[in-house]
Design a protein around this motif. Structure first.
Motif, short mmCIF file in Angstrom:
data_model
loop_
_atom_site.label_atom_id
_atom_site.label_comp_id
_atom_site.label_asym_id
_atom_site.label_seq_id
_atom_site.Cartn_x
_atom_site.Cartn_y
_atom_site.Cartn_z
N ILE A 35 -38.42 -12.15 2.05
CA ILE A 35 -37.34 -11.49 1.34
C ILE A 35 -37.64 -10.42 -0.25
CG2 ILE A 35 -35.33 -13.01 -0.82
CD1 ILE A 35 -36.14 -15.71 1.01
N HIS A 36 -36.73 -9.98 -0.10
CA HIS A 36 -36.47 -9.23 -1.59
C HIS A 36 -35.78 -9.82 -2.69
CE1 HIS A 36 -36.24 -4.82 -3.51
NE2 HIS A 36 -36.56 -5.93 -4.26
N PRO A 37 -35.85 -9.98 -3.38
CA PRO A 37 -35.40 -10.95 -5.00
C PRO A 37 -34.16 -9.92 -5.04
CG PRO A 37 -37.37 -11.97 -4.89
CD PRO A 37 -38.04 -10.52 -4.34
N ARG A 38 -33.36 -9.83 -5.88
CA ARG A 38 -32.25 -8.22 -6.44
C ARG A 38 -32.02 -9.47 -7.39
NH1 ARG A 38 -33.11 -3.59 -3.54
NH2 ARG A 38 -32.47 -3.88 -1.94
N ALA A 39 -31.69 -10.62 -7.74
CA ALA A 39 -31.22 -10.92 -9.10
C ALA A 39 -32.22 -12.55 -9.13
CB ALA A 39 -30.23 -11.27 -9.11
N THR A 40 -32.89 -12.42 -10.23
CA THR A 40 -33.45 -14.19 -11.08
C THR A 40 -32.85 -14.05 -12.56
OG1 THR A 40 -35.22 -14.13 -9.35
CG2 THR A 40 -35.46 -14.66 -11.33
N ASN A 63 -53.02 -17.33 -12.96
CA ASN A 63 -51.93 -16.60 -13.29
C ASN A 63 -50.48 -17.12 -12.31
OD1 ASN A 63 -53.37 -14.81 -14.43
ND2 ASN A 63 -52.77 -13.34 -13.53
N LEU A 64 -49.16 -16.90 -13.11
CA LEU A 64 -48.41 -17.59 -11.65
C LEU A 64 -46.82 -17.20 -12.37
CD1 LEU A 64 -46.48 -19.85 -11.01
CD2 LEU A 64 -46.45 -20.78 -13.49
N VAL A 65 -46.14 -16.54 -11.18
CA VAL A 65 -45.13 -15.76 -11.20
C VAL A 65 -43.76 -16.08 -11.39
CG1 VAL A 65 -43.76 -13.94 -9.79
CG2 VAL A 65 -46.03 -14.15 -9.20
N LEU A 66 -43.36 -15.93 -12.50
CA LEU A 66 -42.41 -16.69 -12.76
C LEU A 66 -41.25 -16.97 -12.00
CD1 LEU A 66 -42.62 -16.43 -16.73
CD2 LEU A 66 -42.77 -17.85 -15.33
N GLY A 67 -40.28 -17.35 -12.21
CA GLY A 67 -38.47 -17.18 -11.80
C GLY A 67 -38.31 -18.12 -10.69
N HIS A 68 -36.53 -18.79 -10.39
CA HIS A 68 -36.65 -19.46 -8.79
C HIS A 68 -35.31 -20.19 -9.16
CE1 HIS A 68 -37.01 -22.59 -12.98
NE2 HIS A 68 -35.37 -23.13 -12.32
N GLU A 69 -34.60 -18.84 -10.16
CA GLU A 69 -32.57 -19.01 -10.02
C GLU A 69 -32.79 -17.96 -8.84
OE1 GLU A 69 -31.18 -19.78 -13.85
OE2 GLU A 69 -32.36 -20.97 -14.24
N THR A 328 -25.43 -12.47 -19.76
CA THR A 328 -24.81 -12.42 -21.51
C THR A 328 -25.86 -11.31 -21.31
OG1 THR A 328 -26.14 -13.80 -21.54
CG2 THR A 328 -24.90 -14.20 -22.81
N HIS A 329 -26.90 -11.14 -20.50
CA HIS A 329 -27.53 -10.05 -20.73
C HIS A 329 -28.07 -9.55 -19.01
CE1 HIS A 329 -27.81 -11.77 -24.77
NE2 HIS A 329 -28.46 -10.32 -25.40
N ARG A 330 -28.73 -8.84 -19.22
CA ARG A 330 -29.44 -8.12 -17.61
C ARG A 330 -30.90 -7.01 -18.10
NH1 ARG A 330 -25.40 -8.43 -13.14
NH2 ARG A 330 -23.44 -8.68 -13.87
N PHE A 331 -31.42 -7.37 -17.04
CA PHE A 331 -32.72 -6.19 -17.33
C PHE A 331 -33.18 -5.84 -16.17
CE2 PHE A 331 -32.88 -8.35 -21.28
CZ PHE A 331 -33.42 -7.09 -22.33
N PRO A 332 -33.74 -4.79 -16.06
CA PRO A 332 -34.93 -4.50 -14.70
C PRO A 332 -36.11 -5.15 -14.34
CG PRO A 332 -34.61 -2.47 -15.45
CD PRO A 332 -34.22 -3.89 -16.92
N LEU A 333 -36.43 -5.46 -13.36
CA LEU A 333 -37.84 -5.96 -13.03
C LEU A 333 -39.01 -5.26 -14.04
CD1 LEU A 333 -39.38 -7.85 -11.38
CD2 LEU A 333 -40.23 -6.46 -9.73
N GLU A 334 -38.45 -4.16 -14.09
CA GLU A 334 -39.86 -3.52 -14.90
C GLU A 334 -40.21 -3.80 -16.27
OE1 GLU A 334 -39.13 -1.83 -11.19
OE2 GLU A 334 -37.51 -2.09 -12.55
N ARG A 335 -38.80 -4.57 -16.94
CA ARG A 335 -38.44 -4.71 -18.21
C ARG A 335 -38.86 -6.61 -18.36
NH1 ARG A 335 -33.67 -1.90 -20.51
NH2 ARG A 335 -34.62 -2.99 -22.23
N ILE A 354 -30.42 -12.40 -16.63
CA ILE A 354 -31.40 -12.52 -15.28
C ILE A 354 -31.65 -10.40 -14.77
CG2 ILE A 354 -30.33 -11.30 -13.33
CD1 ILE A 354 -28.81 -13.81 -13.66
N VAL A 355 -33.12 -10.84 -14.39
CA VAL A 355 -34.17 -10.05 -14.06
C VAL A 355 -33.58 -9.64 -12.73
CG1 VAL A 355 -35.97 -9.58 -13.52
CG2 VAL A 355 -35.99 -11.12 -15.19
N GLU A 356 -33.20 -7.83 -13.10
CA GLU A 356 -32.56 -7.57 -11.69
C GLU A 356 -33.86 -6.35 -10.76
OE1 GLU A 356 -28.23 -6.98 -12.29
OE2 GLU A 356 -29.37 -5.84 -13.31
N ASP A 357 -33.60 -6.42 -9.69
CA ASP A 357 -34.70 -5.29 -8.83
C ASP A 357 -33.74 -4.70 -7.84
OD1 ASP A 357 -37.18 -4.19 -8.52
OD2 ASP A 357 -37.70 -4.80 -6.51
N ARG A 358 -33.48 -3.15 -8.19
CA ARG A 358 -32.72 -2.57 -7.27
C ARG A 358 -33.50 -1.26 -6.50
NH1 ARG A 358 -27.91 -0.49 -11.14
NH2 ARG A 358 -26.81 -2.84 -11.77
#
Length: 362
Positions: A35-40, A63-69, A328-335, A354-358
């Motif tokens: 999967i390419h996660p687009r929104a977390t 080291n742990l990669v975060l995110g599950h939503e 309420t807020h959106r950020f790209p994966l790089e931020r 939300i963290v987004e990756d486009r």
């Protein structure tokens, strides 16, 4: 298929730092999808793992990669996978139970003691460009749903499981303690379930104002910290009506804070249900045992969710749940490091970040 592609990931370290590092693109096994996660969405548990390095017995030991939503695109499937195909937009159920223990066999797979949960050590989460997951726990999204709506299925599932276990009654009053993300998700669900009146409480006037914008008919009540739990319980009961039997028979506690749980114990009507959805500390020192015992109040708990993704997807897709305001807020994966820091600062007033990756493709 390219296996040397750049896979940026958001990792928390054992010394409580947030780093954006390159990860290997994981290899597919039978029964899995890439999967390419687009929104977390950023969850309170992500903040807890970062700041404290553990949640109960769940510890960050490396080291742990975060995110599950999360939601995203299927970009590869194992040869035995038939429920989804390359190009499908999906929401991800983050837990992978053993499917063999008695709890899994009886349908309570959320209680499986051998569950693998993404974003909890040692299982990498969704804040990375490429994630491998069990195909049985991804669900195709309708065309009219966005990636961010797909990511919201997870916190709404937490609320949904608690609401189901509370056995709500159509047209009966409900009190919700806490106007954070789970409390607000619970508010959307009890409103959709036809409960009335609905009272939501919090310490923050800003969050209570947000709750009113989300569901205008809700009664928003700010907690007075100078009052005792008994006094606060009486005060909240009066919002439902002057008589004893006007008091709410269902109280949904969404903070996990000890003082809030105690207050809820004095708010719920005799023979009612106190449903604790929030996650609290390991041991409470103050628990009103006799108050609950004499009143025959059922105290119930919820742990995550099961079998909720199709239902929540349907409720959002059909318009029964209007969830976009929760973002309420959106950020790209790089931020994403900035996103996590914002979500972890209660002074900033975020609800769901939300963290987004486009970017990125294989």
């Amino acid at each position: 298929m390219c296996r040397s592609c750049f896979n940026p990931s958001v990792q928390v370290t054992v010394d409580h730092k947030i780093e954006i590092k390159e990860n290997d693109v994981p290899q597919l096994k039978f029964g899995e999808v890439l999967i390419h996660p687009r929104a977390t969405g950023i969850c309170g548990s992500d903040i807890h793992l970062w700041k404290h390095g553990q949640i109960g017995e769940l510890k960050v030991l490396g080291n742990l990669v975060l995110g599950h939503e999360a939601s995203g695109d299927i970009i590869d499937v194992a040869e035995d996978v038939t429920n989804v195909k390359i190009g499908d937009k999906v929401a991800i159920e983050p837990q992978i139970p053993c499917n063999t223990c008695f709890l899994c066999r009886q349908g309570d797979y959320n209680l499986c003691q051998d569950v693998k949960f993404i974003g909890v050590y040692p299982n990498s989460g969704s804040m990375q460009r490429y994630l491998v997951h069990d195909a049985r726990y991804v669900f195709k999204l309708p065309e009219n749903m966005t990636y961010t709506q797909g990511a919201l299925v997870e916190p709404l599932s937490v609320a949904y499981h608690g609401v189901e276990r509370a056995d709500l009654k159509l047209g009966h009053g409900v009190m919700i303690a806490g106007a954070g993300p789970i409390g607000l998700a619970t508010l959307l669900l009890v409103n959709a379930a036809g409960c009335a009146p609905i009272v939501i409480t919090d310490l923050s006037e800003g969050r209570l104002k947000f709750a009113k914008e989300l569901v205008p008919n809700v009664i928003a009540h700010k907690i007075d910290v100078k009052l005792t739990p008994q006094e606060t319980g009486i005060q909240i009961r009066k919002l439902f009506g002057p008589k004893e039997d006007d008091a709410p028979s269902r109280v949904l506690e969404c903070t996990g804070v000890e003082s809030s749980v105690v207050t809820c114990s004095y708010t719920v009507r005799r023979s009612g249900i106190l449903m604790i959805i929030g996650v609290g500390k390991e041991v409470f020192n103050n628990f009103p045992f006799m108050q609950l015992s004499f009143a025959e109040i059922d105290v119930k708990f919820s742990n995550r969710y099961h079998d909720s993704w199709p239902t929540i997807i349907n409720m959002i897709s059909s318009g029964l749940l209007q969830v976009d305001k929760l973002i309420t807020h959106r950020f790209p994966l790089e931020r994403a490091d900035e996103a996590i820091e914002l979500a972890g600062d209660p002074r900033k007033g975020s609800i769901k970040v939300i963290v987004e990756d486009r970017n990125g493709t294989l």
